[in-house]
Design an enzyme around this catalytic site. Structure first.
Site, PDB file in Angstrom:
ATOM      1  N   ASP A   1       1.001  -1.144  -0.007  1.00  0.00           N
ATOM      2  CA  ASP A   1      -0.009  -0.182   0.104  1.00  0.00           C
ATOM      3  C   ASP A   1       1.041   1.195   0.776  1.00  0.00           C
ATOM      4  OD1 ASP A   1      -2.451   1.236  -0.143  1.00  0.00           O
ATOM      5  OD2 ASP A   1      -2.848   0.121   1.591  1.00  0.00           O
TER       6      ASP A   1
ATOM      7  N   ASP B   1     -10.162   1.272  -3.494  1.00  0.00           N
ATOM      8  CA  ASP B   1     -10.329   0.822  -2.360  1.00  0.00           C
ATOM      9  C   ASP B   1     -12.321   0.316  -1.775  1.00  0.00           C
ATOM     10  OD1 ASP B   1      -8.191   0.844  -0.730  1.00  0.00           O
ATOM     11  OD2 ASP B   1      -8.401   2.681   0.420  1.00  0.00           O
TER      12      ASP B   1
END
Length: 726
Positions: free
Chosen positions: A455, A519
């Site tokens: 990430d 997301d």
């Protein structure tokens, strides 16, 4: 010097040297093997203009009287005086071809600059272009911009690009191409949620399956610009460049700078032709996740723990989740954020890449063993480029935290504002880079980890090293980190996640094995996000997960079939506490997992087809087998998707493109089916179309030209269609 002519997959690229500089005089439809005398292309000279024909050079330059955006900007610095040699006059000194690659050298001895350009027209028609500039002088040269540009034909009158934000990445916008410059600037220090994955110029009204399109993508994960530039003389250029900060790149004598690659495709079959060129290039790479030369591991069904447990890491809970996942048929179990020292929420711990002994007294081994003993791979979430101030590494090495000043914040330097409570590790600092490499290397060496979800959760704003802008060097250092870890652990796959889809580009995908498109797991949002991400990135590289019934990010509620059909056309998985999925819904989820396994080779190797459906409330997309299938095998899988209420009472006949015209197929709806928990919610009709119950038989030509009546779908529902070759 004779012109150079590259040809591949219906595309021609012709480069002329008649003006003394290299000039692309055609990029578009295949011209065949024989060219005429290119003198016929000599342009007229208008009144009140330069008294000569002005070339649109491979590097457009003011020294040739180009009045648009220049290809090279910079100046020489000598004896404290800057601004010298600000306008280069590059002329061709050598040109050669090696297969379908052209290498062209241009130089200006007086300015002390030379540029080598490499243009490769790949087998599928995808063009790759990059430049390398060398400072041949004896004093430093400050480079401000080196752009890669291409001309588009006069009938390109519309521009499509993409924009977005967190949880709404890659949404399209269109505008007419008009005189002037349209610039998309990304100053995020990463690709950016609002970055355009593609700039596409095309003929009026171009669509999925019709119209001419010229499209470009810049393969770079840092600051950048993408643009179209239309001059008063009617010529349009399209291209991109790295956006350099003040004095970010200064070339010492014999120093060089190479641009990111600009990838470009031409299609006379609409946007699907553009996708086909990109997909063929991706799938031809020797390191692609599904090697085209046979073999290759299928993309495993994923369970990610984030929306199941968040930061609540408990071994017994996670083993229960692994048990449930394995029983469903999951093949890869990924432990998300929360496993390392001091990490109980998103305010502390980043940078301390040690397993938290208070949570994991025996390390991650008990969980990894539980996962792998159940036949699943184990994956782990990391965010190596970031740091919390509340961390041991930040307290020990405040000078490793990126800031705009030469001093660390401990010594009076100012830090950028926080983003999600975090700052950036200065990978340009060799000690910081080595620390991050060593920690991730130790995790992979000491644990049976097959997959990293990597990430990167913030923009790189006010980003500097030693008091100077350093996004360029930080991006290259991050690339080197990926490259070296891949070299040390070649069997480990890496996902590029950047708070969802904020780092999606061919630069990062040269080093990673898939991207996390967003997301947002809301299936309605995902329909658009995945459709437009898939314009460039093939589905096997795009993570698509079934989220909980009510979306974590939008609070929308969707039936399982809609969520599953949406996730199916990607790298399929779940981000959901599947322990809570019981009864008929669990059986339906099992069927979808089995359905993905049955058809993943088709989805991940087939041709992506997107129909031009007149009703904007409907989308029809699918995967068609790349080769003619044997009788009895699945030839195509399509999803009919209703995104909102339709204008008309019924959808009417919807055509199915992309099948072989003279081949006969059985068409059937395979999900949802009677007995599924959400079957009754999907339709709003008194009577279905005649074929829905037992299927229909027709050839590809009939399906493409006449089509078949579709059922009336409720908004935010989908129907999965299978076509079997007869």
């Amino acid at each position: 010097m004779d012109p150079l002519h590259l040809r591949s997959a219906g595309t021609s690229l012709v480069i002329s040297f008649d003006s003394g500089e290299a000039e692309i005089i055609h990029w578009g439809a295949d011209l065949g093997s024989t060219l005429p005398d290119l003198a016929i292309l000599g342009e007229p000279v208008p009144h009140s203009a330069i008294d000569a024909t002005v070339p649109a050079g491979l590097l457009p330059q003011a020294s040739s009287s180009w009045r648009g955006r220049p290809g090279l900007r910079g100046h020489r610095i000598a004896d404290g005086v800057s601004g010298l040699d600000f306008s280069a006059r590059l002329r061709t000194v050598a040109a050669r071809t090696e297969g379908n690659t052209a290498v062209i050298s241009q130089a200006d001895p007086e300015a002390g600059l030379s540029v080598e350009s490499t243009l490769t027209l790949h087998d599928g028609g995808l063009l790759e272009l990059r430049h390398t500039v060398t400072n041949d002088g004896t004093t430093p040269y400050q480079l401000d911009e080196l752009a890669t540009v291409l001309p588009v034909a006069p009938d390109a009158v519309e521009l499509l690009d993409l924009t977005g934000r967190w949880c709404r990445e890659n949404h399209p916008q269109r505008r007419a191409i008009q005189q002037g410059t349209w610039v998309r600037t990304g100053r995020h220090g990463r690709t950016g949620h609002d970055s355009s994955l593609l700039l596409a110029a095309g003929t009026a009204g171009f669509g999925n399956r019709h119209g001419k399109v010229w499209a470009t993508h810049l393969a770079w994960s840092g600051n950048h610009e993408q643009f179209t530039d239309t001059l008063g003389d009617g010529r349009t250029m399209i291209g991109g460049s790295e956006l350099l900060g003040p004095a970010e790149v200064i070339l010492e004598p014999q120093g060089t700078y190479t641009t990111p690659s600009l990838f470009a495709a031409y299609s006379d079959r609409g946007l699907d032709g553009i996708s086909e060129a990109f997909y063929r290039w991706f799938r031809s790479r020797p390191h692609h996740v599904l090697p085209s030369a046979g073999g290759g591991k299928p993309r495993p069904v994923v369970l990610n723990t984030w929306e199941a447990v968040y930061f609540d890491h408990n071994l017994s809970t996670l083993i229960e989740l692994a048990d449930s996942a394995a029983e469903l048929g999951v093949e890869r179990f990924v432990l998300d954020d929360g496993w390392f020292s001091g990490r109980r929420d998103d305010q502390a711990g980043l940078g301390d890449w040690y397993v938290d002994e208070s949570l994991w007294p025996n390390g991650l081994t008990p969980l990894i063993d539980a996962v792998t003993s159940r036949g699943m791979e184990f994956g782990l979430w990391v965010e190596p480029e970031m740091v919390n101030l509340d961390s041991d590494v930040a307290r020990a090495h405040p000078d490793w935290i990126v800031g705009p000043a030469a001093l660390s914040h401990k010594d009076g330097g100012r830090l950028p504002l926080e983003w999600r409570n975090q700052h950036i590790i200065d990978l340009v600092n060799p000690e910081a880079w080595q620390y991050i490499y060593d920690r991730i290397d130790a995790l992979l060496t000491g644990n049976n980890i097959s997959y990293l979800k990597w990430d990167q959760n913030r923009d790189l704003l006010e980003h500097g090293h030693a008091g100077r802008s350093s996004v360029h060097e930080q991006t290259l250092a991050a690339y080197r980190l990926f490259d070296e870890l891949k070299k040390a652990h070649p069997g480990v796959e890496i996902e590029s996640c950047s708070s969802g889809g904020a780092r999606v580009d061919l630069g990062i995908l040269e080093r990673t094995d898939r991207i996390w498109a967003s997301d947002c797991n809301d299936a309605l949002e995902r329909q658009s996000i995945q459709r437009w991400t898939g314009l460039v990135i093939p589905p096997e590289l795009v993570g698509g997960h079934i989220g909980p019934t009510t979306s974590h990010t939008t609070a929308r509620t969707h039936d399982l079939s809609f969520r599953a059909i949406t996730a199916l056309f990607g790298h399929f998985g779940m981000e959901w506490d599947v322990r809570q999925v019981i009864g008929a819904e669990r059986e339906e989820l099992k069927r979808f997992i089995a359905l993905f396994k049955e058809h993943r080779d088709l989805i991940h190797r087939g041709r992506m087809v997107r129909a031009d459906v007149p009703d904007e409330a409907l989308m029809l997309h699918g995967a068609v087998a790349a080769e003619s299938p044997q009788a009895g095998t699945t030839a195509a899988l399509f999803a009919l998707v209703s995104t909102r209420t339709a204008f008309a009472e019924q959808p009417g006949k919807v055509t199915i493109p992309g099948l072989e015209p003279d081949r006969t197929y059985r068409m059937e709806a395979i999900s949802p089916v009677p007995g599924d928990s959400d079957y009754a919610h999907t339709f709003t009709q008194v009577q279905p179309p005649a074929w829905l119950a037992d299927g229909a038989v027709a050839n590809g030509r009939f399906l493409a030209e006449v089509g078949v009546p579709m059922p009336i779908l409720n908004p935010e529902h989908a129907l999965l269609l299978r076509f079997t070759a007869l």
